[in-house]
Scaffold this active site. Structure first.
Site, PDB file in Angstrom:
ATOM      1  CE  LYS A  81      46.413  20.733  32.453  1.00 51.49           C
ATOM      2  NZ  LYS A  81      45.276  21.552  31.983  1.00 51.49           N
ATOM      3  CB  SER A 156      44.676  19.945  28.518  1.00 54.27           C
ATOM      4  OG  SER A 156      44.527  21.049  29.397  1.00 54.27           O
ATOM      5  CB  SER A 180      41.778  22.360  30.144  1.00 57.56           C
ATOM      6  OG  SER A 180      42.139  22.136  28.813  1.00 57.56           O
TER       7      SER A 180
HETATM    8  N1  GLN Z   1      40.522  22.050  24.368  1.00 59.52           N
HETATM    9  C1  GLN Z   1      40.844  23.420  24.402  1.00 59.52           C
HETATM   10  C2  GLN Z   1      42.060  23.690  23.559  1.00 59.52           C
HETATM   11  O1  GLN Z   1      42.569  22.769  23.030  1.00 59.52           O
HETATM   12  C3  GLN Z   1      41.043  23.889  25.805  1.00 59.52           C
HETATM   13  C4  GLN Z   1      42.385  23.613  26.341  1.00 59.52           C
HETATM   14  C5  GLN Z   1      42.592  24.191  27.702  1.00 59.52           C
HETATM   15  O2  GLN Z   1      41.659  24.698  28.327  1.00 59.52           O
HETATM   16  N2  GLN Z   1      43.824  24.141  28.162  1.00 59.52           N
HETATM   17  O3  GLN Z   1      42.492  24.790  23.416  1.00 59.52           O
END
Ligand code: GLN
Length: 498
Positions: A81, A156, A180
Site C-alpha cells: 500500500k 482504504s 481498512s
Molecule cells: N474507513 C475508516 C476511516 O475512514 C478506516 C480507515 C482505515 O482503517 N485506515 O477511518
C-alpha cells in the site's frame, strides 16, 4: 504452466521455487503481465516498479542457485500500500501533497520483506493518508472492484485488496486503522488480516492515527496471511509501540485434521448483527458459523453492550490524532509547497501553511483536521476527547472479559456488499457508518480477520473473525479451517475471464 503463475498462492509459489519448477523471474513476469493486462481497468496501483521487481527477482534466483535462499518468501512478488517509506520507490499516501515524494529511509516492514527476499511489484492505491473506505479519496483516482467495475473495491486498502482479487502478485501489505484491511478484503472476496496493535512495527508507515494504525496482510488464503505475518511481525527498536510479545510460528500452528476446531469456542454477539446489516449478508455469515460448528467448534452466545459506542469514539479519537499527525504537511517539511510552485501565492509563513494545505490536501483530510482540532480544543477536550478515551477503555475491557469465555468472535465484516462508485461520496456520515462492524477491533485493541463466505448480488461477502490481544493464531486457525472446507476464496472475479 508458466503463463498462469500469477494465479498461485504464496504457499504454492514458494514450493514451486524450491522444487525448481519455475524461477522468481518467471513468477514476477507473470504478475507484471497480469498488471499490464488488467490494471488499466482496476487502478490498483499508484506506481508499478517493473524494473525494481525484475532486479529483485534476478537477485533472488541468483541466491537460490547458490543455495542461499532466504526463506519461504524469497522470490515471491507482492505489493505495498502506498503508505510505506521506501528508498527504492516514491511514497505518496495517494495524496497530492506527497506527489513524487521520495523517502530517505525504509519502513521496517519493507526492510523485513527485503531481508526475506520478497519482490516488490509496486505501490498500491489507498484513500488519501488512509482516510476513507472506498479509495474515492485518492488523488490518483478510485480503485475499481474486480467483481464489478462500477463498484468500489473498499478502502482504504482498496488497491491492495483489488490487487489480490485480480492476482496482481501473491500477497499485499496494507494498514488497518478502523477496518481498512478487512473491509476491502470483504468487498473484493480475498483474505485480510489485521493483527493486534503493536504486532508489526509502524516505523516508516505514514501515520493517520498513531494509536490505531497497524500493518497487516491481504492474501489469497489464510495460510498465506499466516506465512507473511510471521515475517513482518516483531519488536522494533525504531517503534516504541511495537510489542516484545514473541512472534509465533503462525503457519506451522495451523494443522490439517478432520475436526480442526474441536475445543474451540466461537462467540456470537447480537451487537454485530444489529439494525442496518443486510439480512442476506447476515444469512451467509450465519451459514459460515454453521460450517465452523460442523468442524467441531462450540458456538457460544455472548453480549458486548458497549460496542454500540465504538464508532462514535473512533470518529472522535481518530480525527484528533489526524489533526496532530497532519501538521507535518505544512509546505515546509515535506512534499509539495505553494511557495515553490506558485510564487504569487504570498510568502508569509501563514500563507505557506494555509495555502499549501488548501491546495494539496483533499476534502476528507481537511474535514478530519477540522473535526480533530475541534474535539481537542479547550472546552471541548473533556466533553469529547476524554470521554471517547474512556469509552475505548471500557470496550477493551469488555473484549478482554469476552475472550475469557470464547476463543474467537464471528461476525459480518460490513453491513452490506461493496457499494457503487459515487454512491456515498457526498455523505461522509453514511461512509463512516460503513465501518461500524470493523472499528470495534481497533478500539478494543484486538485482532481481526476477514474471509470470503459467499455472494450477494454477485458481490463477495466477508466473515469477520476476531481474537484477543496477540492471539492471532486463534483467528488464523479458525479461518484456515474454514477455508479447508469452503471454496468461496477460490472463486475467480469476473474480470479475470475477460
Ligand atoms: N474507513 C475508516 C476511516 O475512514 C478506516 C480507515 C482505515 O482503517 N485506515 O477511518
Amino acid at each position: 504452466m508458466s503463463e498462469n503463475l500469477h494465479l498461485l498462492t504464496v504457499e504454492e509459489a514458494s514450493a514451486g521455487l524450491v522444487a525448481g519448477h519455475f524461477t522468481s523471474v518467471e513468477l514476477t513476469k507473470a504478475c507484471l503481465a497480469q498488471i499490464e493486462k488488467l490494471d488499466g481497468k482496476v487502478n490498483a496501483f499508484v506506481r508499478v516498479e517493473a524494473d525494481l521487481a525484475r532486479r529483485q527477482a534476478v537477485e533472488s534466483d541468483a541466491r537460490r542457485a547458490a543455495g542461499k535462499a532466504l526463506g519461504p518468501l524469497d522470490g515471491i512478488p507482492y505489493n505495498l500500500k502506498d503508505v510505506y517509506a521506501t528508498k527504492d520507490s516514491p511514497t505518496t499516501a495517494s495524496s497530492h501533497i506527497l506527489e513524487d515524494w521520495q523517502a530517505p529511509y525504509d519502513a521496517t516492514v519493507y526492510r523485513k520483506l527485503c531481508e526475506a527476499g520478497a519482490v516488490l511489484l509496486g505501490k498500491t492505491n489507498t484513500d488519501e493518508f488512509t482516510m476513507g473506505g472506498s479509495t474515492e479519496n485518492s488523488y490518483y483516482g478510485v480503485t475499481r472492484n474486480p467483481w464489478n467495475l462500477e463498484r468500489v473495491a473498499g478502502g482504504s486498502s482498496g488497491g491492495p485488496a483489488a490487487s489480490m482479487a485480480a492476482h496482481f502478485g501473491m500477497f499485499a501489505i496494507g494498514t488497518d486503522t478502523g477496518g481498512s484491511i478487512r473491509q476491502p478484503a470483504g468487498f473484493c472476496g480475498v483474505t485480510g488480516l489485521r493483527p493486534t496493535y503493536g504486532r508489526v512495527s509502524r516505523f516508516g508507515e505514514l501515520p493517520m492515527a498513531s494509536s490505531f494504525d497497524q500493518t497487516g496482510v491481504l492474501a489469497k488464503t489464510v495460510r498465506d496471511a499466516a506465512m507473511v505475518l510471521e515475517v513482518i511481525s516483531g519488536v522494533d527498536p525504531l517503534d516504541a509501540t511495537s510489542s516484545p510479545e514473541p512472534v509465533k510460528p503462525y503457519l506451522s500452528l495451523l494443522k490439517d485434521n478432520e475436526k480442526p476446531l474441536k475445543g474451540v469456542r466461537v462467540g456470537v454477539a447480537a451487537e454485530f448483527f444489529g439494525e442496518g446489516v443486510d439480512p442476506r449478508c447476515e444469512q451467509l455469515v450465519r451459514e459460515g458459523i454453521e460450517v465452523l460448528k460442523a468442524q467441531g467448534a462450540e458456538i457460544v452466545e455472548v453480549s458486548l453492550p458497549h460496542l454500540r459506542y465504538a464508532i462514535a469514539a473512533y470518529y472522535i479519537l481518530v480525527p484528533a490524532e489526524v489533526s496532530s499527525n497532519m501538521a507535518r504537511y505544512d509546505g515546509i517539511h515535506f512534499g509539495q509547497s505553494i511557495e515553490r510552485n506558485d510564487p504569487k501565492a504570498g510568502t508569509s509563513l501563514n500563507d505557506v501553511y494555509s495555502k499549501t494545505r488548501g491546495e494539496y490536501l483533499g476534502a476528507e483530510v481537511k474535514r478530519r483536521i477540522i473535526l480533530g482540532a475541534h474535539v481537542l480544543s479547550s472546552g471541548y477536550y473533556d466533553q469529547y476527547y476524554n470521554e471517547a478515551e474512556r469509552v475505548r477503555t471500557v470496550i477493551a475491557q469488555e473484549f478482554a472479559e469476552t475472550f475469557e469465555k470464547v476463543d474467537v468472535l464471528a461476525a459480518p465484516v460490513s453491513p452490506a456488499v461493496a457499494f457503487k462508485i459515487g454512491e456515498k461520496v457526498s455523505d461522509p456520515l453514511a461512509m463512516y457508518k460503513e465501518d461500524v462492524l470493523t472499528v470495534p477491533v481497533n478500539v478494543g485493541v484486538i485482532s481481526g480477520l476477514s474471509v470470503p463466505c459467499g455472494f450477494v448480488d454477485g458481490m463477495p461477502v466477508g466473515l469477520q473473525l476476531m481474537a484477543g490481544k496477540f492471539r492471532e493464531e486463534e483467528i488464523l486457525k479458525v479461518g484456515a479451517a474454514y477455508q479447508q472446507v469452503t471454496e468461496w476464496h477460490k472463486q475467480p472475479a469476473p474480470l479475470l475471464n475477460q
